[in-house]
Design an enzyme around this catalytic site. Structure first.
Site, mmCIF file in Angstrom:
data_model
loop_
_atom_site.group_PDB
_atom_site.id
_atom_site.type_symbol
_atom_site.label_atom_id
_atom_site.label_comp_id
_atom_site.label_asym_id
_atom_site.label_seq_id
_atom_site.Cartn_x
_atom_site.Cartn_y
_atom_site.Cartn_z
ATOM 1 N N HIS A 43 2.778 29.553 44.982
ATOM 2 C CA HIS A 43 4.077 28.887 44.882
ATOM 3 C C HIS A 43 5.079 29.649 45.750
ATOM 4 O O HIS A 43 5.497 30.749 45.419
ATOM 5 C CB HIS A 43 4.551 28.850 43.429
ATOM 6 C CG HIS A 43 3.605 28.123 42.526
ATOM 7 N ND1 HIS A 43 3.733 26.782 42.231
ATOM 8 C CD2 HIS A 43 2.497 28.536 41.873
ATOM 9 C CE1 HIS A 43 2.749 26.405 41.423
ATOM 10 N NE2 HIS A 43 1.985 27.461 41.187
ATOM 11 N N HIS A 77 8.165 23.528 46.078
ATOM 12 C CA HIS A 77 7.772 24.286 44.889
ATOM 13 C C HIS A 77 6.424 24.969 45.068
ATOM 14 O O HIS A 77 6.205 26.064 44.558
ATOM 15 C CB HIS A 77 7.707 23.342 43.678
ATOM 16 C CG HIS A 77 7.192 23.983 42.428
ATOM 17 N ND1 HIS A 77 8.002 24.638 41.534
ATOM 18 C CD2 HIS A 77 5.929 24.073 41.928
ATOM 19 C CE1 HIS A 77 7.274 25.107 40.539
ATOM 20 N NE2 HIS A 77 6.009 24.771 40.748
ATOM 21 N N GLU A 115 9.178 29.827 14.686
ATOM 22 C CA GLU A 115 7.894 30.518 14.709
ATOM 23 C C GLU A 115 7.468 30.899 16.134
ATOM 24 O O GLU A 115 6.944 31.989 16.368
ATOM 25 C CB GLU A 115 6.794 29.650 14.075
ATOM 26 C CG GLU A 115 6.973 29.390 12.591
ATOM 27 C CD GLU A 115 7.832 28.153 12.301
ATOM 28 O OE1 GLU A 115 7.958 27.800 11.121
ATOM 29 O OE2 GLU A 115 8.368 27.554 13.265
ATOM 30 N N HIS A 121 0.968 21.310 4.785
ATOM 31 C CA HIS A 121 1.166 22.751 4.741
ATOM 32 C C HIS A 121 -0.128 23.524 4.459
ATOM 33 O O HIS A 121 -0.129 24.748 4.492
ATOM 34 C CB HIS A 121 2.198 23.111 3.665
ATOM 35 C CG HIS A 121 3.606 22.828 4.065
ATOM 36 N ND1 HIS A 121 4.010 21.610 4.552
ATOM 37 C CD2 HIS A 121 4.717 23.624 4.064
ATOM 38 C CE1 HIS A 121 5.311 21.654 4.818
ATOM 39 N NE2 HIS A 121 5.752 22.863 4.540
#
Length: 671
Positions: free
Chosen positions: A35, A265, A414, A476
């Site tokens: 890149h 890019h 999280e 859960h």
């Protein structure tokens, strides 16, 4: 963009930045992969950062009080590699640049922390670097409060692109940094408005400046090709009492035919376009050749920090001996010598008292004896402190008024939590652990994978590990999550059966130097199954004979966690019928796999039928049921092959057949 005007206005700066651009083009062309655009576009920002602001010594790239530089936009790795070569880092001689993206080179496609001392973190998965940087900055704050600013006082600089800011983890990270006013965190945004598919506006119209300000950051907007503006912005950023974002308006692939396009890019390898770009930059040297005056100017930048480092070493040496030893021990990732003795004493106490505890509560009890002696631990939870049991009274809370606090309220983040813990571990000097529900490893998963890839000993405290959590139901209740964690290379997954095994798991996790650990812990109470004290850490074997058969051994029951007690009950039923049963507790499959053949054969000998018992999916268990002298048709599994349900835990275990009676019937059917 008038490149001639830029060259004329700042010729010394321009020549240094052009060296980065030329090396990038040459390396990507040689590899025919990579890149080019971002390193070319951000060369001016990086040049000013290294020349005027970054505290580092190229001769000793990992000295403790260096500034940290994180390339979150890791696809632009040639920016970092070019800089390290130019400043004189001996691990980045020109051959490394020529071997960009080739087998065995330090110059991997994306920066990998374990390949070179000066690479702070492994980036490439976008957004991870930003979130890592929050952990780096937190670790710096904690250590500065602990040891004083004479020993710990450095900045964390980050270069991020549009992709980093689009990834959801970036919001978790910048919100955390703003909340905690991490003033030594400075992010430079490569604001070039280009992604692989085209302009950013194809998919996003977010006002990033307003977004960062709303999160509590100081924000400046500058011309990312004007060295005076870049320098002034970095100077101002270091004076704020909040984290800083500098929006650097740049042109991707500056001066190349692909400038300001999505083609810019990627890999720019067209020979004629390369020649034209170098002409536009005023660069006349052959490929991979840096003129001596430019290289010496860069090397002067690389050696400038030697005096600063030496002054730091003198200050460090003047510290009290005890503090120096603790600092060095924690930095090396070594546990205190007394840890083993403390764990042994705790185990003896628990074997004698034989409590019935959820292993999440067992974990808390273990931490209560570990945290006071292992003062580098930093705990936390993703808004589940009372459920994960990760906070002990001695830690103190990390906050604006207590930078030395060792407990972090991560909020419902999280992914950000896990990635920031990686940053803490990579910074060095702290041992991070934090918790959430086992099911939410799904949210943390990309960062957990990088913990393993980067070889950092982060500890993931994952509670509510099965259908045993009960009424919260299948959303859960983890079913496949143990298998997913075990499938990850270089990861230790512990599922302890009681308080004793939990203590042993913690001891192992906190003495690792290159491996993360997952502690899978129960919500429901479990009886103590290890009532006979043993000094040896049996969990370190991965699996061991808990109770052997009376009479001829006909059945081996292998279980982990809460199902070890189920196996013991099933053994009682079978032994009452004259069937000899060995129960093997298997708290860590990975460690058992590392044992020698002789030990594994003693633990799982051939001949007897085998039943595996775990309140999760079967995947991963056949290695022990059918392999290791086992046989198809002489093995079975009691566990889950579906999602759970919402009901009290004891009813769920009956519904899904994870009972002693069912285990006994399965075993008898194999005889």
């Amino acid at each position: 963009m008038d490149l001639k005007a830029l060259q004329t206005a700042n010729p010394d700066h321009w020549s240094k930045a052009a060296a980065i651009r030329a090396l990038t083009l040459d390396a990507v062309a040689a590899a025919n992969s990579g890149h080019s655009g971002m390193p070319i576009g951000m060369a001016d920002v990086a040049t000013v950062l290294y020349q005027n602001h970054l505290k580092f010594d190229a001769a000793q790239p990992n000295w403790p009080d260096r500034d940290r530089f994180i390339l979150s936009a890791g696809h632009g790795s040639m920016l970092l590699y070019s800089l390290l070569h130019l400043v004189g880092d001996v691990q980045f001689l020109i051959e490394e640049i020529k071997n960009f993206r080739q087998m065995g080179a330090r110059t991997a496609g994306h920066p990998e922390n374990f390949l070179a001392d000066a690479i702070e973190t492994t980036t490439g998965p976008l957004g991870q670097g930003i979130a890592n940087s929050v952990g780096f900055a937190m670790a710096e704050e904690i250590q500065r409060a602990t040891y004083g600013a004479k020993v710990v006082d450095h900045y964390t600089y980050v270069i991020a692109g549009d992709g980093c800011l689009m990834e959801g983890i970036s919001q978790e990270a910048i919100a955390l940094a703003g909340r905690h006013k991490l003033s030594k965190l400075i992010l430079m945004w490569d604001n070039n408005n280009i992604t692989i598919d085209g302009p950013v506006t194809l998919s996003d119209t977010t006002d990033q400046v307003a977004r960062f300000r709303a999160a509590g950051w100081d924000v400046q907007e500058i011309d990312g090709h004007n060295p005076d503006e870049i320098d002034a912005a970095l100077t101002a950023a270091k004076k704020t009492d909040t984290p800083s974002m500098i929006a650097c308006k740049t042109h991707i692939a500056l001066g190349h035919a692909a400038q300001d396009t999505s083609k810019g890019h990627g890999a720019l390898t067209d020979p004629a376009q390369m020649v034209a770009a170098k002409e536009a930059w005023g660069w006349t040297s052959a490929p991979f050749d840096i003129p001596a005056d430019i290289k010496s100017a860069w090397e002067a930048i690389g050696s400038r920090g030697a005096e600063v480092r030496k002054a730091w070493e003198e200050r460090f040496d003047s510290m009290p001996r005890g503090k120096r030893e603790t600092f060095n021990r924690a930095l090396a990732g070594e546990a205190p010598q007394k840890l083993t003795a403390v764990i042994k004493a705790f185990k003896k106490q628990m074997s004698e008292s034989a409590p019935k505890l959820a292993t999440r509560s067992s974990s808390e009890k273990v931490l209560e004896v570990i945290n006071p002696i292992m003062t580098e631990t930093v705990g936390g939870s993703a808004d589940l402190t009372g459920s994960n049991n990760t906070k002990t009274a001695d830690l103190g809370v990390f906050d604006l008024d207590n930078r030395g606090g060792r407990y972090i309220y991560w909020g419902i983040r999280e992914h950000g939590m896990a990635s920031a813990m990686n940053g803490m571990a990579l910074h060095g000097g702290v041992r991070p652990y934090s918790g959430t529900f086992m099911c939410f490893t799904d949210y943390a998963r990309p960062a957990m994978r990088l913990s393993a890839l980067m070889q950092v000993p982060v500890v993931y405290v994952m509670t509510h590990d099965s259908i045993g959590l009960g009424e919260d139901g299948p959303t859960h209740q983890p079913v496949e999550h143990l298998a997913i964690s075990r499938a990850t290379p270089n990861t230790l997954v512990f599922r302890p059966a009681d308080t004793i095994e939990t203590a042993e798991a913690w001891e192992i996790a906190l003495t690792q130097t290159g491996t993360p650990s997952v502690l899978s812990l129960t919500r429901q109470g479990l009886p103590t199954v290890r009532t006979e004290h043993k000094n040896n850490n049996m969990t370190a074997r991965g699996a061991y004979t808990l109770v052997d058969a009376e009479g001829k051994r006909q059945v081996i029951l292998i279980a982990s966690g809460s199902e070890v007690s189920v196996a013991l009950e099933a053994r009682d039923l079978l032994q009452a019928e004259g069937v000899g049963v060995r129960v093997v507790s298997m708290p860590c499959m990975e460690l058992f796999a590392q044992q020698d053949d002789a030990y594994r054969k003693r633990t799982l000998p051939g001949g007897a039928v085998r039943v595996g018992i775990e309140a999760g999916v079967r995947q991963g268990w056949d290695q022990w049921l059918l392999g290791e002298r086992g046989k198809f048709g002489k093995a079975d599994f009691v566990g889950m092959d579906s999602f759970g349900a919402s009901a009290p835990a004891e009813e769920l275990f009956v519904k899904f057949g994870i009972t002693a009676a069912n285990v006994a019937e399965k075993a008898k059917a194999l005889l």
